[in-house]
Motif scaffolding. Structure first.
Motif, PDB file in Angstrom:
ATOM      1  N   THR A  68      -2.537  -7.598   5.495  1.00  0.00           N
ATOM      2  CA  THR A  68      -1.543  -6.656   4.988  1.00  0.00           C
ATOM      3  C   THR A  68      -0.289  -6.710   5.847  1.00  0.00           C
ATOM      4  O   THR A  68      -0.357  -7.004   7.044  1.00  0.00           O
ATOM      5  CB  THR A  68      -2.097  -5.213   4.970  1.00  0.00           C
ATOM      6  OG1 THR A  68      -1.084  -4.328   4.461  1.00  0.00           O
ATOM      7  CG2 THR A  68      -2.512  -4.742   6.360  1.00  0.00           C
ATOM      8  N   LYS A 124       0.566   4.344  -2.558  1.00  0.00           N
ATOM      9  CA  LYS A 124       0.355   5.734  -2.104  1.00  0.00           C
ATOM     10  C   LYS A 124       1.388   6.656  -2.750  1.00  0.00           C
ATOM     11  O   LYS A 124       1.064   7.761  -3.186  1.00  0.00           O
ATOM     12  CB  LYS A 124       0.479   5.816  -0.580  1.00  0.00           C
ATOM     13  CG  LYS A 124      -0.779   5.400   0.147  1.00  0.00           C
ATOM     14  CD  LYS A 124      -0.572   5.460   1.665  1.00  0.00           C
ATOM     15  CE  LYS A 124      -1.645   4.638   2.363  1.00  0.00           C
ATOM     16  NZ  LYS A 124      -1.236   4.115   3.656  1.00  0.00           N
ATOM     17  N   ASP A 168      -4.733   4.572  -4.005  1.00  0.00           N
ATOM     18  CA  ASP A 168      -5.163   4.020  -2.711  1.00  0.00           C
ATOM     19  C   ASP A 168      -5.662   2.594  -2.942  1.00  0.00           C
ATOM     20  O   ASP A 168      -6.855   2.374  -3.189  1.00  0.00           O
ATOM     21  CB  ASP A 168      -6.265   4.905  -2.122  1.00  0.00           C
ATOM     22  CG  ASP A 168      -6.600   4.512  -0.683  1.00  0.00           C
ATOM     23  OD1 ASP A 168      -6.309   3.358  -0.306  1.00  0.00           O
ATOM     24  OD2 ASP A 168      -7.159   5.361   0.044  1.00  0.00           O
ATOM     25  N   PRO A 207       0.821  -1.227   0.000  1.00  0.00           N
ATOM     26  CA  PRO A 207       0.000   0.000   0.000  1.00  0.00           C
ATOM     27  C   PRO A 207       0.852   1.274   0.000  1.00  0.00           C
ATOM     28  O   PRO A 207       0.496   2.271  -0.638  1.00  0.00           O
ATOM     29  CB  PRO A 207      -0.810  -0.126   1.293  1.00  0.00           C
ATOM     30  CG  PRO A 207      -0.893  -1.596   1.539  1.00  0.00           C
ATOM     31  CD  PRO A 207       0.423  -2.158   1.060  1.00  0.00           C
ATOM     32  N   TRP A 208       1.984   1.234   0.735  1.00  0.00           N
ATOM     33  CA  TRP A 208       2.864   2.400   0.782  1.00  0.00           C
ATOM     34  C   TRP A 208       3.351   2.777  -0.619  1.00  0.00           C
ATOM     35  O   TRP A 208       3.426   3.966  -0.955  1.00  0.00           O
ATOM     36  CB  TRP A 208       4.076   2.114   1.690  1.00  0.00           C
ATOM     37  CG  TRP A 208       4.847   0.895   1.259  1.00  0.00           C
ATOM     38  CD1 TRP A 208       4.607  -0.399   1.635  1.00  0.00           C
ATOM     39  CD2 TRP A 208       5.929   0.852   0.337  1.00  0.00           C
ATOM     40  NE1 TRP A 208       5.488  -1.248   1.005  1.00  0.00           N
ATOM     41  CE2 TRP A 208       6.317  -0.504   0.197  1.00  0.00           C
ATOM     42  CE3 TRP A 208       6.639   1.819  -0.389  1.00  0.00           C
ATOM     43  CZ2 TRP A 208       7.356  -0.909  -0.638  1.00  0.00           C
ATOM     44  CZ3 TRP A 208       7.676   1.415  -1.213  1.00  0.00           C
ATOM     45  CH2 TRP A 208       8.020   0.067  -1.330  1.00  0.00           C
ATOM     46  N   GLU A 221       6.984   3.628   5.867  1.00  0.00           N
ATOM     47  CA  GLU A 221       5.990   4.548   6.438  1.00  0.00           C
ATOM     48  C   GLU A 221       6.512   5.970   6.347  1.00  0.00           C
ATOM     49  O   GLU A 221       7.719   6.211   6.296  1.00  0.00           O
ATOM     50  CB  GLU A 221       5.682   4.187   7.891  1.00  0.00           C
ATOM     51  CG  GLU A 221       6.856   4.347   8.823  1.00  0.00           C
ATOM     52  CD  GLU A 221       6.496   4.049  10.275  1.00  0.00           C
ATOM     53  OE1 GLU A 221       5.320   4.191  10.642  1.00  0.00           O
ATOM     54  OE2 GLU A 221       7.409   3.690  11.036  1.00  0.00           O
ATOM     55  N   ASP A 260       1.315  -3.909   6.072  1.00  0.00           N
ATOM     56  CA  ASP A 260       1.464  -2.466   6.278  1.00  0.00           C
ATOM     57  C   ASP A 260       0.585  -2.029   7.460  1.00  0.00           C
ATOM     58  O   ASP A 260      -0.597  -1.714   7.282  1.00  0.00           O
ATOM     59  CB  ASP A 260       1.054  -1.767   4.969  1.00  0.00           C
ATOM     60  CG  ASP A 260       1.417  -0.293   4.955  1.00  0.00           C
ATOM     61  OD1 ASP A 260       1.399   0.336   6.028  1.00  0.00           O
ATOM     62  OD2 ASP A 260       1.700   0.227   3.863  1.00  0.00           O
ATOM     63  N   SER A 291      -5.957   0.086  -0.930  1.00  0.00           N
ATOM     64  CA  SER A 291      -6.854  -0.476   0.081  1.00  0.00           C
ATOM     65  C   SER A 291      -8.288  -0.001  -0.149  1.00  0.00           C
ATOM     66  O   SER A 291      -9.239  -0.780  -0.031  1.00  0.00           O
ATOM     67  CB  SER A 291      -6.370  -0.112   1.484  1.00  0.00           C
ATOM     68  OG  SER A 291      -5.109  -0.714   1.707  1.00  0.00           O
ATOM     69  N   ASP A 320      -1.060   1.347   7.274  1.00  0.00           N
ATOM     70  CA  ASP A 320      -2.214   1.318   6.362  1.00  0.00           C
ATOM     71  C   ASP A 320      -3.388   0.567   6.984  1.00  0.00           C
ATOM     72  O   ASP A 320      -4.547   0.946   6.777  1.00  0.00           O
ATOM     73  CB  ASP A 320      -1.822   0.668   5.028  1.00  0.00           C
ATOM     74  CG  ASP A 320      -2.902   0.886   3.973  1.00  0.00           C
ATOM     75  OD1 ASP A 320      -3.107   2.045   3.563  1.00  0.00           O
ATOM     76  OD2 ASP A 320      -3.561  -0.108   3.583  1.00  0.00           O
ATOM     77  N   TYR A 362      -5.278   2.899   9.075  1.00  0.00           N
ATOM     78  CA  TYR A 362      -6.082   3.758   8.186  1.00  0.00           C
ATOM     79  C   TYR A 362      -7.322   3.003   7.702  1.00  0.00           C
ATOM     80  O   TYR A 362      -8.444   3.554   7.706  1.00  0.00           O
ATOM     81  CB  TYR A 362      -5.176   4.195   7.027  1.00  0.00           C
ATOM     82  CG  TYR A 362      -5.863   4.742   5.804  1.00  0.00           C
ATOM     83  CD1 TYR A 362      -6.631   5.913   5.856  1.00  0.00           C
ATOM     84  CD2 TYR A 362      -5.719   4.098   4.568  1.00  0.00           C
ATOM     85  CE1 TYR A 362      -7.242   6.413   4.704  1.00  0.00           C
ATOM     86  CE2 TYR A 362      -6.326   4.589   3.431  1.00  0.00           C
ATOM     87  CZ  TYR A 362      -7.088   5.751   3.500  1.00  0.00           C
ATOM     88  OH  TYR A 362      -7.693   6.229   2.365  1.00  0.00           O
TER      89      TYR A 362
END
Ligand code: G3P
Ligand code: CA
Length: 364
Positions: free
Chosen positions: A213, A183, A188, A179-180, A250, A215, A190, A218, A221
């Motif tokens: 995940t 981003k 996005d 996910p990072w 992160e 992450d 997720s 994330d 979030y």
């Protein structure tokens, strides 16, 4: 036999203990807590990973869950592929030789869905002196037969269709990959994943899906912003690895830094982690004291016990009969060490038939 029915008595006992410890959270977690086999990228020991063919084979082998790893295309489609690169598992370098980034990799996010669907998918390989060398030499022959990448929606329709025709309810075990990274690229993943899941009716903890995940930022979030905004609340698993893998980054003071997985491994933090995760997915080696563990002498550490004490299930990854650690002499010894000795609640494996057979024998 249903693999979920193993050790019902001990599950009930564990449920009573866990319930007294952490209330309704534990009830939810233990409800997904009978021993399960997760088909890691499908029956990937027998057919190329993540192909629909490998999912069908794993389905018939009797697993509880089929895994999906997801990445996003340039045109914002979710595709089922493990890496956010295409070069380990396709002929992208032949078809689009000028589309690699400076690091030599061909990124999913740089290609449209149509372009990705034009690729031939294969058993994974590495490049050695410019030659393709199959990672697992005894698996499906490299570039044998014809396989294609498909979308997440297509896989859900495939599994839901099989559930309808086979009269079963096999679940999704969905991982948003990096996910990072998405981003950083302005996407996005997720949010896109949850939107597709909601479209296909997966919205509550009773839905037959687990969101996983590596992450943790994330995941926070997802749990505190995305799911509430979408009216969803799915079961979640946080995946654990070591820091060497540099699996997740992160944002710290505006800069992307490697995420420190030691935070997730410290039992002092399990209460906080359990606010966001219903389960943990460590590498199976993390369940053992590797200094003391030897062949015929498995020494278990406290990871599973600590996770259970906080109402979290544990689903380690990944048992491969063609990549065994030196402390076991065959794959059944590894299933025994992970599922029985360490008391994990389930396990990811490339060889789902062997995992299901192990649980069936153990139940007797
Ligand atoms: O998601 C569990 C397991 O699949 C994690 O490892 O790298 O195969 O996605 P990986
Ligand atoms: Ca995965």
């Amino acid at each position: 036999m249903n693999v979920r029915s193993l050790a019902v008595g001990s599950a009930i006992a564990a449920l009573m203990v866990a319930t007294s410890l952490v209330g309704s959270k534990a009830v939810m977690a233990q409800a997904m807590g009978d021993k399960i086999i997760v088909a890691h990228r499908g029956a990937s020991g027998y057919l190329p990973e993540h192909t629909l063919e490998s999912k069908a084979l794993a389905y018939q082998m009797g697993v509880a869950y089929l895994e999906q790893d997801l990445a996003m295309t340039r045109d914002d489609q979710l595709v089922v592929v493990h890496d956010h690169y295409l070069d380990r598992v396709t002929d992208v370098a032949d078809k689009f030789p000028n589309r690699a980034r400076a690091d030599g990799r061909y990124y999913v996010i740089d290609f449209t869905l149509d372009e990705i669907k034009s690729l031939n998918f294969t058993e994974g390989f590495n490049l050695e002196y410019g030659q393709r060398v199959q990672v697992y030499p005894k698996r499906f022959p490299m570039f044998g037969s014809t396989f294609k990448i498909h979308t997440f929606a297509e896989e859900i329709e495939f599994i839901q269709g099989l559930n309808a025709t086979m009269g079963r309810d096999i679940g999704l075990y969905v991982e948003t990959k990096a996910p990072w990274f998405h981003k950083q690229e302005g996407k996005d993943i997720s949010k896109a994943t949850l939107e597709v899941l909601r479209q296909y009716g997966y919205t509550t903890k009773d839905s037959n899906v687990i969101f996983q995940t590596f992450d943790f930022p994330d995941l926070k979030y997802v749990k505190t912003e995305l799911m509430p905004a979408l009216g969803m609340d799915l079961k979640t698993v946080i995946l654990l690895t070591d820091n060497e893998s540099k699996e997740t980054y992160e944002l710290v003071d505006g800069k992307w830094q490697p995420y420190d997985f030691n935070y997730l491994l410290d039992p002092q933090n399990f209460a906080e982690i359990a606010q966001y995760a219903d389960g943990m997915g460590p590498a199976y080696k993390m369940l053992f004291d590797l200094e003391q563990t030897k062949r015929g002498h498995i020494v278990v550490n406290d990871l599973v016990k600590n996770a259970h004490a906080h109402g979290m299930v544990v689903h380690p990854y990944t048992i491969r009969k063609d990549a065994l650690p030196d402390y076991v002499s065959n794959v059944d010894e590894l299933f025994q060490a992970v599922l029985i000795d360490a008391d994990a609640d389930g396990v990811f494996t490339d060889f789902p038939d062997l995992g299901v057979a192990f649980l069936q024998r153990a139940a007797k």
